[in-house]
Design a protein around this motif. Structure first.
Motif, PDB file in Angstrom:
ATOM      1  N   LEU A   1       0.869  -1.178   0.000  1.00 45.47           N
ATOM      2  CA  LEU A   1       0.000   0.000   0.000  1.00 45.47           C
ATOM      3  C   LEU A   1       0.910   1.234   0.000  1.00 45.47           C
ATOM      4  O   LEU A   1       1.707   1.414   0.921  1.00 45.47           O
ATOM      5  CB  LEU A   1      -0.900  -0.005   1.243  1.00 45.47           C
ATOM      6  N   PRO A   2       0.859   2.065  -1.021  1.00 45.80           N
ATOM      7  CA  PRO A   2       1.831   3.166  -1.159  1.00 45.80           C
ATOM      8  C   PRO A   2       1.549   4.333  -0.193  1.00 45.80           C
ATOM      9  O   PRO A   2       1.275   5.455  -0.616  1.00 45.80           O
ATOM     10  CB  PRO A   2       1.665   3.589  -2.619  1.00 45.80           C
ATOM     11  N   SER A   3       1.584   4.026   1.071  1.00 47.48           N
ATOM     12  CA  SER A   3       1.386   5.060   2.084  1.00 47.48           C
ATOM     13  C   SER A   3       1.810   4.483   3.429  1.00 47.48           C
ATOM     14  O   SER A   3       2.222   3.320   3.511  1.00 47.48           O
ATOM     15  CB  SER A   3      -0.086   5.503   2.135  1.00 47.48           C
ATOM     16  N   LEU A   4       1.734   5.300   4.449  1.00 53.11           N
ATOM     17  CA  LEU A   4       1.999   4.797   5.799  1.00 53.11           C
ATOM     18  C   LEU A   4       1.005   3.670   6.080  1.00 53.11           C
ATOM     19  O   LEU A   4      -0.201   3.862   6.045  1.00 53.11           O
ATOM     20  CB  LEU A   4       1.811   5.920   6.821  1.00 53.11           C
ATOM     21  N   SER A   5       1.535   2.451   6.337  1.00 49.31           N
ATOM     22  CA  SER A   5       0.619   1.316   6.458  1.00 49.31           C
ATOM     23  C   SER A   5       0.883   0.450   7.690  1.00 49.31           C
ATOM     24  O   SER A   5       0.268  -0.597   7.828  1.00 49.31           O
ATOM     25  CB  SER A   5       0.700   0.462   5.189  1.00 49.31           C
ATOM     26  N   TYR A   6       1.806   0.867   8.569  1.00 43.24           N
ATOM     27  CA  TYR A   6       1.904   0.171   9.856  1.00 43.24           C
ATOM     28  C   TYR A   6       2.437   1.154  10.894  1.00 43.24           C
ATOM     29  O   TYR A   6       3.121   2.142  10.567  1.00 43.24           O
ATOM     30  CB  TYR A   6       2.809  -1.065   9.771  1.00 43.24           C
ATOM     31  N   ILE A   7       2.110   0.895  12.143  1.00 41.51           N
ATOM     32  CA  ILE A   7       2.614   1.675  13.259  1.00 41.51           C
ATOM     33  C   ILE A   7       2.748   0.735  14.451  1.00 41.51           C
ATOM     34  O   ILE A   7       1.933  -0.175  14.637  1.00 41.51           O
ATOM     35  CB  ILE A   7       1.698   2.878  13.590  1.00 41.51           C
ATOM     36  N   GLY A   8       3.820   0.929  15.206  1.00 46.05           N
ATOM     37  CA  GLY A   8       4.047   0.050  16.350  1.00 46.05           C
ATOM     38  C   GLY A   8       4.592   0.825  17.530  1.00 46.05           C
ATOM     39  O   GLY A   8       5.157   1.911  17.389  1.00 46.05           O
TER      40      GLY A   8
END
Length: 486
Positions: free
Chosen positions: A67-74
């Motif tokens: 997915l050409p965008s910010l797609s995870y955060i941890g």
């Protein structure tokens, strides 16, 4: 992007409950970036487990869903000994799903066929236990890691649990910022999965690889004094200091921390607890009474040139040895009067011991003073010496010669008038004339401490004020011996 917003909100809600971090200084970390999902492992292609899972690990264009965008955060927290606990949320869109059909005309040489299952949405929430090898390999930049954990995946209409072994590699740009690369195999363990595929050939619970690349930021370390050394490692956490001194300051830069430096504001020597020794005599300036000249420890750093045990600064004869009771000078009797100079108030003029080595004034000298003083004349009604009188300066010189023979004697210069005029005016005139004689003698070199002046007006006549001759005798100055100044 609406799905991403939901993901961000969900992860922010669990940030206060979970963790993933990097070290004990900054125990917390947050990471975010892009994830890729590779479904090729669920196609059962190839002849064996490793062939199925690792034969084409980097076929990005063919197999990876990105997915050409910010797609995870941890978010994560360090728990010690290289271990950290973390929670990660991710979102993706599946438009490349790999199936195995050797009979399909579009199959590759291994029989894999890439299908588009209709842009299935993908969501994942995963908890991880991670072990970092950074401390073990003693590297500040390269940080390899292994991880294991579990999570829950939403794959189109399906949802299921996974077990997630993984590997990672982080490159730290600073102590707190790095580039994090990671891969985990998400093995589906959903209960009740019947293994059936949907119309697009997607199983109920497909296992898959998920790869991530993003930035990681560590935080949470406390550095009260702002010196770049965290409080837990800072021996002086409330005052800014240096790393080589465990966070303690060295204000004067002499290599000795202020807490151990007896002179923290001035550069000094380690042997003297950080204090300077300007004269190099081994005695710190703060303890040296003579810091600019080398001396002896017994004399508090002061020299003793003549070696008589008396510091030069206190020695009246610093180059000639002498006893302390004589001020460091040898016992001398310069005027040969039998009184040693140390006890002689007049060491250059002979005198008896009864008068502390000073000469005693004789009756002849007193008579001569009387004669000379009475012959000093003034202008009428004034305290100025008589105009045109050439004898007065000579008489003052004669008085001076007598007085200098008696350096410890005190004399009173007294002024007197006749009875003509008002009493108050006569008293003032007599005081001024006595003072004029005193000042004239001081100008000629007589010690001012040996002289005083007084005026008596017309109160002490020596002759009758009824005759002109008597009045002339009463207008006079007298010089009297009044004792010793010592």
């Amino acid at each position: 992007m609406k799905h991403l917003n939901k993901l961000l909100v969900a992860v922010m809600m669990v940030m206060g409950l979970s963790s993933h971090a990097q070290d004990s200084n900054n125990p917390w970390a947050i990471s975010f970036g892009v994830n890729a999902v590779d479904t090729r492992t669920s196609s059962n292609s190839g002849s064996g487990f490793f062939d199925q899972h690792f034969s084409q690990p980097f076929a990005v264009k063919d197999n990876w869903n990105i997915l050409p965008s910010l797609s995870y955060i941890g978010v994560s927290r360090y728990v010690g000994s290289g271990f950290s606990l973390g929670l990660q949320g991710s979102v993706n869109k599946i438009d490349k799903y790999v199936t195995y059909d050797p009979t399909d005309a579009e199959a590759d040489s291994r029989g894999n066929v890439v299908n588009n299952p209709g842009d299935l949405m993908y969501y994942g929430i995963d908890a991880t236990i991670k072990y970092s090898f950074k401390e073990l390999i003693k590297s500040k930049v390269i940080d390899p890691s292994l991880s294991v954990g579990g999570g829950y995946t939403f794959f189109g209409d399906s949802s299921y649990g996974t077990v997630n072994p993984g590997v990672g590699l982080t490159f730290w740009f600073t102590d707190a910022i790095g580039l994090e690369l990671a891969s985990r195999y998400k093995w589906a363990v959903a209960a009740g999965d019947d293994g059936r595929e949907d119309a697009a050939g997607v199983p109920d619970a497909p296992s898959h690889f998920q790869h991530t690349a993003g930035l990681v930021f560590k935080f949470g370390g406390k550095d009260t004094d702002g010196d770049g050394i965290y409080d837990k490692d800072d021996a002086c956490p409330d005052v800014a200091g240096l790393k080589q001194f465990n966070g303690c300051p060295d204000t004067d830069g002499d290599g000795i921390v202020d807490g151990s430096d007896a002179c923290p504001d001035v550069f000094g020597l380690a042997a003297l607890n950080g204090c300077p020794d300007t004269d190099g005599d081994g005695i710190a300036d703060k303890d040296d009474d003579c810091p600019d000249v080398a001396g002896l420890a017994a004399l508090k750093g002061c020299p003793d040139t003549d070696g008589d045990g008396i510091a030069d600064k206190d020695d009246k004869c610093p180059t000639v040895a002498g006893p302390k009771e004589n001020g460091g000078c040898p016992f001398l009797d310069a005027d040969k009067d039998g009184v040693l100079d140390k006890d002689d108030d007049c060491p250059t003029v002979a005198g008896p011991a009864s008068n502390r080595g000073c000469p005693e004034i004789t009756s002849e000298a007193l008579e001569e003073l009387k004669v000379q003083a009475r012959a000093v004349y003034f202008n009428s009604g004034k305290a100025t010496f008589k105009t045109g009188d050439k004898e007065t300066p000579a008489r003052l010189d004669a008085i001076k010669e007598i007085l200098k023979n008696y350096p410890n004697a005190k004399f009173s210069i007294e002024g007197h008038t006749d009875s003509d005029g008002a009493d108050k005016l006569n008293l003032k005139l007599s005081e001024d004339r006595a003072a004029a004689v005193k000042n004239a003698l001081i100008e000629r070199g007589v010690n001012a401490e040996n002289l005083e002046s007084k005026g008596f007006g017309e109160t002490q006549p020596v002759a009758s004020n009824k005759t002109a001759a008597g009045k002339a005798q009463n207008r006079r100055t007298e010089i009297k011996h009044i004792g010793s100044k010592f």
